[in-house]
Enzyme design. Structure first.
Site, mmCIF file in Angstrom:
data_model
loop_
_atom_site.group_PDB
_atom_site.id
_atom_site.type_symbol
_atom_site.label_atom_id
_atom_site.label_comp_id
_atom_site.label_asym_id
_atom_site.label_seq_id
_atom_site.Cartn_x
_atom_site.Cartn_y
_atom_site.Cartn_z
ATOM 1 C CG LEU A 149 104.608 20.378 -3.184
ATOM 2 C CD1 LEU A 149 105.684 20.877 -1.901
ATOM 3 C CD2 LEU A 149 105.028 18.959 -3.765
ATOM 4 C CG ASP A 150 99.057 15.647 -2.948
ATOM 5 O OD1 ASP A 150 98.621 16.186 -3.564
ATOM 6 O OD2 ASP A 150 99.430 14.485 -2.787
ATOM 7 C CE LYS A 151 95.445 20.024 5.961
ATOM 8 N NZ LYS A 151 94.212 20.001 6.634
ATOM 9 C CB THR A 153 103.340 16.388 0.184
ATOM 10 O OG1 THR A 153 102.464 15.025 -0.206
ATOM 11 C CG2 THR A 153 104.560 16.021 -0.661
ATOM 12 N NE ARG A 249 98.482 10.665 -0.878
ATOM 13 C CZ ARG A 249 97.347 11.672 -0.667
ATOM 14 N NH1 ARG A 249 97.537 12.912 -1.088
ATOM 15 N NH2 ARG A 249 96.570 11.366 0.096
#
Length: 343
Positions: A149-151, A153, A249
């Protein structure tokens, strides 16, 4: 020849990241192919080629080599020299765990794995700090991670404890048998209640810290369903058919409706209007379904909106009671699918 104790010796090779791919279209330079398939910068790819970490059909080629259809390219990315992954005592919200795997509800702001600029404080550091066994197949810096997961998110993320579980779960993910649904709020309004974006993604050639829609990139498809329409935003459920970096995104930004709070892809304006804290975007991995790699039973997990996103949704919707609702997603039917609906 490197000794076993050197950074490029057998110990380091055991922790290296490896991937392979087959060239599907002739004419692209080898360094560009490696960069695209490995989510690397072109400089990183060229360095790997120059140091004989890239093999094409069993041979070492130069960065300028033009790929031919059917070429098999094998890449080894060695771990950074002199960097040990340090176990750290960092609390984690574990929502499921047995002898084979665990599922973490990751908070926003936590980087998933160590990398330049983030060698400590990551999810991997925290996982290693628990002292539990973790799959080794992804290398020490990945410590059992099945996906990322993105930082900024938040939400559900699967970690394998055994190599066997890691192989089964990774194969299921690649075959789209792991269902991941996210909640997002985007600026503006979609033209319809459902939207599918099927556009390939790769590193932005002009800015390697970003992803972009690039023809020849990795296939990426996201299904969106509008759950609610408010004055200036839409509440969406996003279903990933692939798991590319920044996929939701970039796909929303590409249709002119970036995720609110997303400074990287054009949604960062109006943060005060959205009642979002700094460096936070409205994207949360809320629903995860997969078949257990050993028992064969369906694992169905849900993560309610965290407090910061509940507060934001309460403000954006004009429904202040949502800030104190355990899981506002229930209010909008996030977990209800119509017959035949996949989004």
């Amino acid at each position: 020849m490197a000794s076993p104790d050197s950074p490029t010796g057998s110990a380091a090779q055991a922790l290296a990241r490896r991937f392979a791919f087959v060239v599907e279209q002739a004419g692209e330079r080898l360094d560009l192919l490696v960069a695209r398939h490995g989510d690397l910068s072109r400089t990183q790819a060229a360095t790997l080629i120059a140091t004989d970490h890239v093999v094409v059909n069993g041979r070492h080629e130069k960065a300028s080599y033009r790929g031919e259809v059917g070429d098999r390219v094998e890449v080894t990315v060695p771990p950074p020299p002199g960097r040990d992954i340090v176990p750290e005592q960092i609390p984690l919200d574990i929502v499921f765990e047995d002898d084979h795997l665990l599922v973490v509800d990751k908070p926003a702001g936590m980087v998933v794995h160590p990398a330049p600029g983030n060698w400590t404080g990551t999810l991997v550091n925290a996982l290693m700090g628990r002292g539990e066994p973790l799959a080794e197949g992804g290398g020490e810096d990945r410590a059992g991670l099945v996906h990322r997961l993105d930082k900024d998110t938040s939400g559900l993320l699967v970690v394998a404890k055994t190599d066997a579980s890691h192989r089964v779960l990774s194969s299921a993910l690649a075959a789209r048998r792991v269902t991941r649904r996210y909640v997002a709020v985007c600026w503006g309004h979609l033209h319809a209640d459902t939207l599918t974006v099927d556009q390939p993604l790769a590193r932005d050639p002009r800015d390697r810290t970003r992803m972009a829609i690039v023809q020849g990139g990795k296939a990426a498809r996201t299904d969106f369903v509008r759950l609610a329409r408010f004055d200036s935003v839409d509440l969406l459920r996003a279903h990933l058919h692939s798991g590319r970096t920044h996929q939701i995104r970039v796909h929303l930004a590409s249709v002119g409706h970036p995720v609110i709070g997303d400074d990287t892809y054009g949604g960062g304006g109006g943060r005060k209007l959205a009642a979002l804290p700094p460096r936070r975007h409205f994207l949360h991995a809320a629903w995860l379904r997969f078949v257990h790699p050993v028992s064969g039973e369906v694992v169905d997990l849900r993560s309610p909106l965290p407090p910061d996103l509940r507060q934001s949704l309460a403000v954006l919707s004009g429904m202040p009671e949502l800030a104190s609702t355990h899981d506002p997603l229930d209010v909008f039917g996030f977990y209800q699918l119509q017959d035949g609906q996949t989004g």
